[in-house]
Enzyme design. Sequence first.
Site, PDB file in Angstrom:
ATOM      1  N   HIS A 178       6.447  -2.215   4.384  1.00  0.00           N
ATOM      2  CA  HIS A 178       5.945  -3.550   4.713  1.00  0.00           C
ATOM      3  C   HIS A 178       5.234  -4.146   3.514  1.00  0.00           C
ATOM      4  O   HIS A 178       4.488  -3.465   2.818  1.00  0.00           O
ATOM      5  CB  HIS A 178       5.021  -3.523   5.942  1.00  0.00           C
ATOM      6  CG  HIS A 178       3.910  -2.520   5.856  1.00  0.00           C
ATOM      7  ND1 HIS A 178       4.098  -1.178   6.111  1.00  0.00           N
ATOM      8  CD2 HIS A 178       2.612  -2.654   5.529  1.00  0.00           C
ATOM      9  CE1 HIS A 178       2.955  -0.537   5.946  1.00  0.00           C
ATOM     10  NE2 HIS A 178       2.026  -1.416   5.585  1.00  0.00           N
ATOM     11  N   LEU A 179       5.467  -5.432   3.310  1.00  0.00           N
ATOM     12  CA  LEU A 179       4.821  -6.190   2.239  1.00  0.00           C
ATOM     13  C   LEU A 179       3.788  -7.103   2.892  1.00  0.00           C
ATOM     14  O   LEU A 179       4.126  -7.914   3.755  1.00  0.00           O
ATOM     15  CB  LEU A 179       5.887  -7.017   1.507  1.00  0.00           C
ATOM     16  CG  LEU A 179       5.413  -7.971   0.413  1.00  0.00           C
ATOM     17  CD1 LEU A 179       4.651  -7.243  -0.681  1.00  0.00           C
ATOM     18  CD2 LEU A 179       6.621  -8.710  -0.187  1.00  0.00           C
ATOM     19  N   HIS A 180       2.506  -6.928   2.500  1.00  0.00           N
ATOM     20  CA  HIS A 180       1.450  -7.803   3.025  1.00  0.00           C
ATOM     21  C   HIS A 180       1.502  -9.145   2.288  1.00  0.00           C
ATOM     22  O   HIS A 180       1.555  -9.174   1.051  1.00  0.00           O
ATOM     23  CB  HIS A 180       0.068  -7.189   2.771  1.00  0.00           C
ATOM     24  CG  HIS A 180      -0.218  -5.925   3.525  1.00  0.00           C
ATOM     25  ND1 HIS A 180      -0.958  -5.893   4.685  1.00  0.00           N
ATOM     26  CD2 HIS A 180       0.132  -4.641   3.274  1.00  0.00           C
ATOM     27  CE1 HIS A 180      -1.075  -4.645   5.115  1.00  0.00           C
ATOM     28  NE2 HIS A 180      -0.424  -3.861   4.270  1.00  0.00           N
ATOM     29  N   GLY A 238      -4.475   3.547   1.382  1.00  0.00           N
ATOM     30  CA  GLY A 238      -4.715   3.283   2.800  1.00  0.00           C
ATOM     31  C   GLY A 238      -3.474   2.949   3.605  1.00  0.00           C
ATOM     32  O   GLY A 238      -3.574   2.316   4.653  1.00  0.00           O
ATOM     33  N   GLN A 239      -2.300   3.390   3.119  1.00  0.00           N
ATOM     34  CA  GLN A 239      -1.088   3.134   3.918  1.00  0.00           C
ATOM     35  C   GLN A 239      -1.215   3.829   5.265  1.00  0.00           C
ATOM     36  O   GLN A 239      -1.504   5.022   5.339  1.00  0.00           O
ATOM     37  CB  GLN A 239       0.163   3.645   3.180  1.00  0.00           C
ATOM     38  CG  GLN A 239       1.456   3.332   3.938  1.00  0.00           C
ATOM     39  CD  GLN A 239       2.711   3.837   3.237  1.00  0.00           C
ATOM     40  OE1 GLN A 239       2.637   4.460   2.181  1.00  0.00           O
ATOM     41  NE2 GLN A 239       3.855   3.571   3.843  1.00  0.00           N
ATOM     42  N   SER A 240      -1.034   3.062   6.348  1.00  0.00           N
ATOM     43  CA  SER A 240      -1.210   3.626   7.689  1.00  0.00           C
ATOM     44  C   SER A 240       0.055   3.552   8.531  1.00  0.00           C
ATOM     45  O   SER A 240       0.162   4.246   9.535  1.00  0.00           O
ATOM     46  CB  SER A 240      -2.351   2.910   8.416  1.00  0.00           C
ATOM     47  OG  SER A 240      -2.066   1.530   8.544  1.00  0.00           O
ATOM     48  N   ASN A 281       0.857  -1.184   0.000  1.00  0.00           N
ATOM     49  CA  ASN A 281       0.000   0.000   0.000  1.00  0.00           C
ATOM     50  C   ASN A 281       0.893   1.235   0.000  1.00  0.00           C
ATOM     51  O   ASN A 281       1.837   1.322   0.788  1.00  0.00           O
ATOM     52  CB  ASN A 281      -0.909   0.005   1.240  1.00  0.00           C
ATOM     53  CG  ASN A 281      -2.021  -1.027   1.138  1.00  0.00           C
ATOM     54  OD1 ASN A 281      -2.550  -1.266   0.055  1.00  0.00           O
ATOM     55  ND2 ASN A 281      -2.371  -1.647   2.244  1.00  0.00           N
TER      56      ASN A 281
END
Length: 120
Positions: free
Chosen positions: A106-108, A99-101, A93
């Site tokens: 980080h890789l989902h 929606g990067q929070s 993201n």
Amino acid sequence: MSEAETAQRCPFCRIAAGTLPSEQIYHDETVVGFRDLNPQAPLHVLVIPRRHVRGINAPEAEDGALLAAMVRAANQIAREQGVAESGYRLVWNVGPDAGQSVFHLHLHVLGGRQFGWPPG
Ligand code: 5GP
Ligand code: ZN
């Protein structure tokens, strides 16, 4: 902000350092993989670099060795968690519309159910 200050404030730097608890299921010298606190699928793991990089759009992210380490870890996690054959989704993201929070790269790694396309 100094690197030490960033590491103290950033939740994923703290997870990498082990000062914030997480369910880690993968680690090597470059990256760590841990279960997402709010899973969106039966398998939902985040793969992060140990060093602080603010996102995939940061210059430090455009590094072949770092990206290879993240993808290698994600693929190994998928195999170990039993979704390599059924399939899985890898997501980065970037910014508000996506929606990067958390602003530590980080890789989902998502698996264990069918995903829609286009994504929501
Ligand atoms: P983003 O929306 O930035 O791509 O994803 C951030 C992810 O980090 C979210 O899925 C969120 O649930 C997860 N997350 C945020 N804080 C923590 C935390 O302290 N521990 C864990 N395990 N996951 C977190
Ligand atoms: Zn960080």
